[in-house]
Design a protein around this motif. Structure first.
Motif, PDB file in Angstrom:
ATOM      1  N   LEU A   1      26.013 -32.640 -23.259  1.00 22.37           N
ATOM      2  CA  LEU A   1      27.022 -33.500 -23.083  1.00 22.37           C
ATOM      3  C   LEU A   1      28.512 -32.203 -23.274  1.00 22.37           C
ATOM      4  N   PRO A   2      29.477 -33.118 -22.151  1.00 21.03           N
ATOM      5  CA  PRO A   2      30.888 -32.567 -21.777  1.00 21.03           C
ATOM      6  C   PRO A   2      31.467 -31.733 -23.574  1.00 21.03           C
ATOM      7  N   TYR A   3      31.400 -30.384 -23.621  1.00 19.52           N
ATOM      8  CA  TYR A   3      32.177 -29.733 -24.678  1.00 19.52           C
ATOM      9  C   TYR A   3      33.470 -30.204 -25.191  1.00 19.52           C
ATOM     10  N   SER A   4      34.299 -31.100 -24.007  1.00 20.71           N
ATOM     11  CA  SER A   4      35.542 -31.108 -24.334  1.00 20.71           C
ATOM     12  C   SER A   4      35.416 -32.849 -24.747  1.00 20.71           C
ATOM     13  N   MET A   5      34.101 -33.863 -24.988  1.00 19.79           N
ATOM     14  CA  MET A   5      33.988 -34.111 -26.063  1.00 19.79           C
ATOM     15  C   MET A   5      34.379 -34.760 -27.616  1.00 19.79           C
ATOM     16  N   SER A   6      34.910 -35.827 -27.887  1.00 26.99           N
ATOM     17  CA  SER A   6      35.240 -35.415 -29.634  1.00 26.99           C
ATOM     18  C   SER A   6      34.652 -36.463 -29.950  1.00 26.99           C
ATOM     19  N   SER A   7      34.655 -36.190 -31.632  1.00 27.14           N
ATOM     20  CA  SER A   7      33.738 -37.657 -32.177  1.00 27.14           C
ATOM     21  C   SER A   7      34.220 -38.399 -32.344  1.00 27.14           C
ATOM     22  N   GLY A   8      33.557 -39.864 -31.984  1.00 30.77           N
ATOM     23  CA  GLY A   8      33.773 -41.166 -32.083  1.00 30.77           C
ATOM     24  C   GLY A   8      32.584 -42.314 -31.249  1.00 30.77           C
ATOM     25  N   ILE A   9      32.662 -42.960 -30.733  1.00 30.73           N
ATOM     26  CA  ILE A   9      31.192 -44.116 -30.500  1.00 30.73           C
ATOM     27  C   ILE A   9      31.997 -44.059 -28.813  1.00 30.73           C
ATOM     28  N   TYR A  10      30.605 -44.030 -28.489  1.00 30.26           N
ATOM     29  CA  TYR A  10      30.075 -43.721 -26.645  1.00 30.26           C
ATOM     30  C   TYR A  10      29.562 -45.306 -26.456  1.00 30.26           C
ATOM     31  N   LEU A  11      29.761 -45.455 -24.591  1.00 28.66           N
ATOM     32  CA  LEU A  11      28.384 -46.490 -24.195  1.00 28.66           C
ATOM     33  C   LEU A  11      27.489 -45.755 -23.742  1.00 28.66           C
ATOM     34  N   VAL A  12      25.967 -45.631 -23.685  1.00 27.09           N
ATOM     35  CA  VAL A  12      25.280 -44.491 -23.093  1.00 27.09           C
ATOM     36  C   VAL A  12      25.080 -46.020 -22.023  1.00 27.09           C
ATOM     37  N   THR A  13      24.703 -46.124 -20.261  1.00 33.87           N
ATOM     38  CA  THR A  13      23.988 -46.815 -19.589  1.00 33.87           C
ATOM     39  C   THR A  13      23.307 -45.969 -19.288  1.00 33.87           C
ATOM     40  N   LEU A  14      22.150 -46.512 -19.132  1.00 35.89           N
ATOM     41  CA  LEU A  14      20.529 -47.002 -17.902  1.00 35.89           C
ATOM     42  C   LEU A  14      21.081 -47.847 -16.675  1.00 35.89           C
ATOM     43  N   GLN A  15      21.236 -47.539 -15.559  1.00 35.79           N
ATOM     44  CA  GLN A  15      21.773 -48.061 -14.589  1.00 35.79           C
ATOM     45  C   GLN A  15      20.357 -47.778 -13.503  1.00 35.79           C
ATOM     46  N   SER A  16      20.116 -49.306 -13.264  1.00 38.35           N
ATOM     47  CA  SER A  16      18.635 -48.594 -11.465  1.00 38.35           C
ATOM     48  C   SER A  16      19.202 -49.726 -10.842  1.00 38.35           C
ATOM     49  N   ARG A  17      18.253 -50.184  -9.714  1.00 37.77           N
ATOM     50  CA  ARG A  17      18.463 -51.735  -9.024  1.00 37.77           C
ATOM     51  C   ARG A  17      18.208 -52.711  -9.572  1.00 37.77           C
ATOM     52  N   SER A  18      17.267 -52.324 -10.598  1.00 40.43           N
ATOM     53  CA  SER A  18      16.900 -53.834 -10.724  1.00 40.43           C
ATOM     54  C   SER A  18      17.356 -54.083 -12.351  1.00 40.43           C
ATOM     55  N   LYS A  19      18.070 -52.780 -13.217  1.00 38.80           N
ATOM     56  CA  LYS A  19      18.258 -53.071 -14.559  1.00 38.80           C
ATOM     57  C   LYS A  19      19.627 -52.733 -15.301  1.00 38.80           C
ATOM     58  N   LYS A  20      19.830 -53.023 -15.844  1.00 36.22           N
ATOM     59  CA  LYS A  20      20.939 -51.890 -16.719  1.00 36.22           C
ATOM     60  C   LYS A  20      21.245 -52.836 -18.053  1.00 36.22           C
ATOM     61  N   VAL A  21      20.933 -51.157 -19.112  1.00 36.46           N
ATOM     62  CA  VAL A  21      20.846 -50.986 -20.189  1.00 36.46           C
ATOM     63  C   VAL A  21      21.729 -49.985 -20.647  1.00 36.46           C
ATOM     64  N   THR A  22      22.545 -51.066 -21.667  1.00 31.96           N
ATOM     65  CA  THR A  22      22.987 -50.161 -22.072  1.00 31.96           C
ATOM     66  C   THR A  22      22.892 -49.818 -23.808  1.00 31.96           C
ATOM     67  N   LYS A  23      23.767 -48.806 -24.268  1.00 27.33           N
ATOM     68  CA  LYS A  23      23.960 -48.482 -26.559  1.00 27.33           C
ATOM     69  C   LYS A  23      24.318 -48.140 -26.983  1.00 27.33           C
ATOM     70  N   LYS A  24      24.736 -48.433 -27.590  1.00 31.80           N
ATOM     71  CA  LYS A  24      26.104 -48.078 -28.315  1.00 31.80           C
ATOM     72  C   LYS A  24      25.562 -47.209 -29.230  1.00 31.80           C
ATOM     73  N   ILE A  25      26.711 -45.399 -29.259  1.00 33.41           N
ATOM     74  CA  ILE A  25      26.063 -44.767 -30.376  1.00 33.41           C
ATOM     75  C   ILE A  25      27.415 -43.896 -31.133  1.00 33.41           C
ATOM     76  N   SER A  26      26.872 -43.171 -31.775  1.00 37.33           N
ATOM     77  CA  SER A  26      28.190 -42.829 -32.478  1.00 37.33           C
ATOM     78  C   SER A  26      27.508 -41.786 -33.071  1.00 37.33           C
ATOM     79  N   VAL A  27      28.715 -40.788 -32.200  1.00 37.93           N
ATOM     80  CA  VAL A  27      28.384 -38.794 -32.395  1.00 37.93           C
ATOM     81  C   VAL A  27      29.765 -38.498 -32.912  1.00 37.93           C
ATOM     82  N   ILE A  28      28.830 -37.252 -33.715  1.00 39.46           N
ATOM     83  CA  ILE A  28      30.046 -36.901 -34.847  1.00 39.46           C
ATOM     84  C   ILE A  28      29.892 -35.843 -34.493  1.00 39.46           C
ATOM     85  N   PHE A  29      31.176 -34.295 -34.414  1.00 42.36           N
ATOM     86  CA  PHE A  29      30.429 -33.281 -33.978  1.00 42.36           C
ATOM     87  C   PHE A  29      31.206 -32.431 -35.331  1.00 42.36           C
TER      88      PHE A  29
END
Length: 184
Positions: free
Chosen positions: A156-184
């Motif tokens: 993860l970028p060290y400039s990232m702060s604590s918070g809610i983020y969306l992680v997306t796995l993307q390919s030609r046939s699908k796109k799946v997004t998960k919401k994560i909470s990161v606490i540094f």
């Protein structure tokens, strides 16, 4: 001690069973009778609700059997795995759909994101991280990846702060997004 609560999300294939081990009652997610009987692998899908207070590290244990249906133990194999979820780390639970699975774990003290996913065929895979305002934080291109289960680690970028983020796995046939909470 059982930490948190296990919740069955697919009662047709899984259930909770309890077993007392060394005087401690353990809750286990197991398949229904014949709920896992097919010639392929079995996904155990459930939700885990973390305790409302920080109880420290939580260890998840899993075991599975690969059997050849010969009636004896020759050619069979037992798999065992444990995963420790450290206090202060955040998890996004896996999402299973017809096109595969995506599980995202963050280890903020190490600025590490692990992504476990399953794809049916070889495809180019891209992992995107966005903040809740839609700004792209990170883009990792893995190129053409063969079908099957995969485990990737992304710093993860060290400039990232604590918070809610969306992680997306993307390919030609699908796109799946998960919401994560990161606490540094």
């Amino acid at each position: 001690m059982n930490a948190g609560t296990l919740v069955i999300t697919n009662a047709a294939s899984t259930q909770i069973k309890t077993k007392t081990v060394s005087g401690v009652v353990r809750n286990n997610v197991v398949h229904q009778f014949n709920g896992g009987a097919h010639p392929d692998s079995m996904d155990f899908v459930f939700d885990w609700i973390a305790p409302s207070t920080n109880i420290g590290d939580v260890t998840f244990s899993a075991a599975g059997i690969a059997a050849d249906n010969s009636g004896d133990e020759f050619g069979d194999y037992v798999y065992n795995e444990t995963k420790v979820v450290s206090a202060g780390s955040a998890l996004a639970v896996s999402e299973i759909n017809d096109n595969g699975a995506l599980s995202v774990n963050t280890f903020p003290t190490q600025h590490l994101l692990t992504v476990d996913y399953k794809i049916e065929k070889s495809e180019e895979i891209v992992i995107l991280i966005h903040d809740v305002n839609g700004h792209q934080i990170s883009k990792t291109v893995f190129g053409i990846v063969t079908g099957g289960l995969h485990h990737e680690e992304i710093t993860l970028p060290y400039s990232m702060s604590s918070g809610i983020y969306l992680v997306t796995l993307q390919s030609r046939s699908k796109k799946v997004t998960k919401k994560i909470s990161v606490i540094f």
